[in-house]
Design a protein around this motif. Sequence first.
Motif, PDB file in Angstrom:
ATOM      1  N   THR A  87       0.829  -1.205   0.000  1.00  0.00           N
ATOM      2  CA  THR A  87       0.000   0.000   0.000  1.00  0.00           C
ATOM      3  C   THR A  87       0.861   1.253   0.000  1.00  0.00           C
ATOM      4  O   THR A  87       0.633   2.189  -0.791  1.00  0.00           O
ATOM      5  N   LEU A  88       1.847   1.294   0.876  1.00  0.00           N
ATOM      6  CA  LEU A  88       2.709   2.474   0.979  1.00  0.00           C
ATOM      7  C   LEU A  88       3.535   2.663  -0.279  1.00  0.00           C
ATOM      8  O   LEU A  88       3.756   3.799  -0.729  1.00  0.00           O
ATOM      9  N   GLU A  89       3.987   1.560  -0.864  1.00  0.00           N
ATOM     10  CA  GLU A  89       4.761   1.660  -2.103  1.00  0.00           C
ATOM     11  C   GLU A  89       3.914   2.229  -3.235  1.00  0.00           C
ATOM     12  O   GLU A  89       4.394   3.036  -4.052  1.00  0.00           O
ATOM     13  N   ALA A  90       2.650   1.845  -3.290  1.00  0.00           N
ATOM     14  CA  ALA A  90       1.783   2.284  -4.391  1.00  0.00           C
ATOM     15  C   ALA A  90       1.222   3.680  -4.186  1.00  0.00           C
ATOM     16  O   ALA A  90       1.109   4.459  -5.141  1.00  0.00           O
ATOM     17  N   PHE A  91       0.871   4.013  -2.926  1.00  0.00           N
ATOM     18  CA  PHE A  91       0.064   5.216  -2.713  1.00  0.00           C
ATOM     19  C   PHE A  91       0.654   6.213  -1.715  1.00  0.00           C
ATOM     20  O   PHE A  91      -0.008   7.182  -1.366  1.00  0.00           O
ATOM     21  N   GLY A  92       1.872   5.979  -1.265  1.00  0.00           N
ATOM     22  CA  GLY A  92       2.488   6.981  -0.413  1.00  0.00           C
ATOM     23  C   GLY A  92       2.453   6.647   1.061  1.00  0.00           C
ATOM     24  O   GLY A  92       2.114   5.531   1.449  1.00  0.00           O
ATOM     25  N   PRO A  93       2.780   7.621   1.905  1.00  0.00           N
ATOM     26  CA  PRO A  93       3.103   7.322   3.308  1.00  0.00           C
ATOM     27  C   PRO A  93       1.916   7.135   4.237  1.00  0.00           C
ATOM     28  O   PRO A  93       2.121   6.806   5.405  1.00  0.00           O
ATOM     29  N   HIS A  94       0.693   7.352   3.753  1.00  0.00           N
ATOM     30  CA  HIS A  94      -0.449   7.333   4.668  1.00  0.00           C
ATOM     31  C   HIS A  94      -1.516   6.339   4.225  1.00  0.00           C
ATOM     32  O   HIS A  94      -1.700   6.080   3.038  1.00  0.00           O
ATOM     33  N   ILE A  95      -2.236   5.818   5.202  1.00  0.00           N
ATOM     34  CA  ILE A  95      -3.432   4.993   4.991  1.00  0.00           C
ATOM     35  C   ILE A  95      -4.564   5.658   5.755  1.00  0.00           C
ATOM     36  O   ILE A  95      -4.373   6.137   6.877  1.00  0.00           O
ATOM     37  N   ASP A  96      -5.741   5.724   5.148  1.00  0.00           N
ATOM     38  CA  ASP A  96      -6.873   6.421   5.758  1.00  0.00           C
ATOM     39  C   ASP A  96      -7.972   5.486   6.250  1.00  0.00           C
ATOM     40  O   ASP A  96      -8.645   5.791   7.236  1.00  0.00           O
ATOM     41  N   ILE A  97      -8.160   4.376   5.557  1.00  0.00           N
ATOM     42  CA  ILE A  97      -9.307   3.514   5.814  1.00  0.00           C
ATOM     43  C   ILE A  97      -8.850   2.055   5.788  1.00  0.00           C
ATOM     44  O   ILE A  97      -8.151   1.637   4.863  1.00  0.00           O
ATOM     45  N   LEU A  98      -9.251   1.306   6.792  1.00  0.00           N
ATOM     46  CA  LEU A  98      -9.044  -0.140   6.801  1.00  0.00           C
ATOM     47  C   LEU A  98     -10.395  -0.814   6.963  1.00  0.00           C
ATOM     48  O   LEU A  98     -11.112  -0.544   7.938  1.00  0.00           O
ATOM     49  N   VAL A  99     -10.729  -1.691   6.019  1.00  0.00           N
ATOM     50  CA  VAL A  99     -11.951  -2.486   6.107  1.00  0.00           C
ATOM     51  C   VAL A  99     -11.541  -3.940   6.280  1.00  0.00           C
ATOM     52  O   VAL A  99     -11.008  -4.567   5.366  1.00  0.00           O
ATOM     53  N   ASN A 100     -11.757  -4.463   7.481  1.00  0.00           N
ATOM     54  CA  ASN A 100     -11.466  -5.872   7.766  1.00  0.00           C
ATOM     55  C   ASN A 100     -12.672  -6.703   7.343  1.00  0.00           C
ATOM     56  O   ASN A 100     -13.585  -6.967   8.123  1.00  0.00           O
ATOM     57  N   ASN A 101     -12.658  -7.107   6.088  1.00  0.00           N
ATOM     58  CA  ASN A 101     -13.785  -7.848   5.525  1.00  0.00           C
ATOM     59  C   ASN A 101     -13.525  -9.345   5.415  1.00  0.00           C
ATOM     60  O   ASN A 101     -14.445 -10.149   5.551  1.00  0.00           O
ATOM     61  N   ALA A 102     -12.287  -9.744   5.185  1.00  0.00           N
ATOM     62  CA  ALA A 102     -11.982 -11.152   4.919  1.00  0.00           C
ATOM     63  C   ALA A 102     -12.456 -12.045   6.063  1.00  0.00           C
ATOM     64  O   ALA A 102     -12.231 -11.751   7.233  1.00  0.00           O
ATOM     65  N   ALA A 103     -13.111 -13.124   5.706  1.00  0.00           N
ATOM     66  CA  ALA A 103     -13.609 -14.068   6.713  1.00  0.00           C
ATOM     67  C   ALA A 103     -13.900 -15.394   6.047  1.00  0.00           C
ATOM     68  O   ALA A 103     -14.087 -15.476   4.829  1.00  0.00           O
ATOM     69  N   ILE A 104     -13.944 -16.438   6.868  1.00  0.00           N
ATOM     70  CA  ILE A 104     -14.361 -17.749   6.381  1.00  0.00           C
ATOM     71  C   ILE A 104     -15.428 -18.294   7.312  1.00  0.00           C
ATOM     72  O   ILE A 104     -15.518 -17.911   8.481  1.00  0.00           O
ATOM     73  N   ILE A 105     -16.254 -19.172   6.769  1.00  0.00           N
ATOM     74  CA  ILE A 105     -17.231 -19.891   7.579  1.00  0.00           C
ATOM     75  C   ILE A 105     -17.043 -21.375   7.302  1.00  0.00           C
ATOM     76  O   ILE A 105     -16.850 -21.786   6.149  1.00  0.00           O
ATOM     77  N   SER A 106     -17.026 -22.146   8.348  1.00  0.00           N
ATOM     78  CA  SER A 106     -16.828 -23.599   8.217  1.00  0.00           C
ATOM     79  C   SER A 106     -17.781 -24.279   9.189  1.00  0.00           C
ATOM     80  O   SER A 106     -17.687 -24.078  10.397  1.00  0.00           O
TER      81      SER A 106
END
Length: 258
Positions: A87-106
């Motif tokens: 992320t930092l390599e592509a878009f610079g030194p800052h991150i504004d939003i994190l969406v923790n969406n990844a999940a599994i159901i078993s």
Amino acid sequence: MASTSSSRTLEGKVAIVTGSSRGIGEAIAFDLASRGAKIVITYSSDRSKKGAEALVDRIRSEANSSAIDVQCDLKTPEAPKKIVDATLEAFGPHIDILVNNAAIISSAYTQDITAEHFDDVFHTNVRAPLFMVQAVLPHLRTPGRIINLSSVGGRQGYPGVGAYAASKAAVEGFTRVWAAELGKDGTTVNAVNPGPVQSEMLDQVDPKTVEPQLKATLVEQRAGRPEEIAEIVAFLASPSSSWVSGQCIGASGGYHQY
């Protein structure tokens, strides 16, 4: 999906959306992009590679925004750093939003839950969000936005999904703690609790579990659409949600009976 005519309230923001090659994550990533955010899409398996690449192309062509994709297994300890570094390599030194969406159901009934089953679910659904937050925090531009995807299953008991339900209850606990810890600088942390939503994950759940939920919804007695969840996430990612934090917002057609 959200259209590019949406107000670009997130212009210039950098957003990571985990597990975003398909389903709810895909809808969230495209919606945030349509509002101007630069998007980092993560996916785990080679099976999801084409979906991630297609979403990157679609964001660039239809949402007029920037996007990259990162392949990683969120169950591994090195994954959060890999995502943040990309992320930092592509878009610079800052991150504004994190969406923790990844999940599994078993699915497994209590007497059949093994240590491997339990660890697999908790490593993806609970440990990964924790270490994603840890990796992002040093680079989070304030006031930041952290949005976790929980589930109606974290508050109501359904047969055969004990590990999943427990993991989503844990996500809600983290949401409240992180909101309390990070709020002094204006950063907000919230969760969205979808009911049944049209997705591959829903297809993995026993229809005997899903059908009563659909019949009990107060709106149209149907499964939700990924885009309906994405709209809520977009609000929580926006400046308009600055007075909303530590909340777990139900999005289930009225099914929640909290």
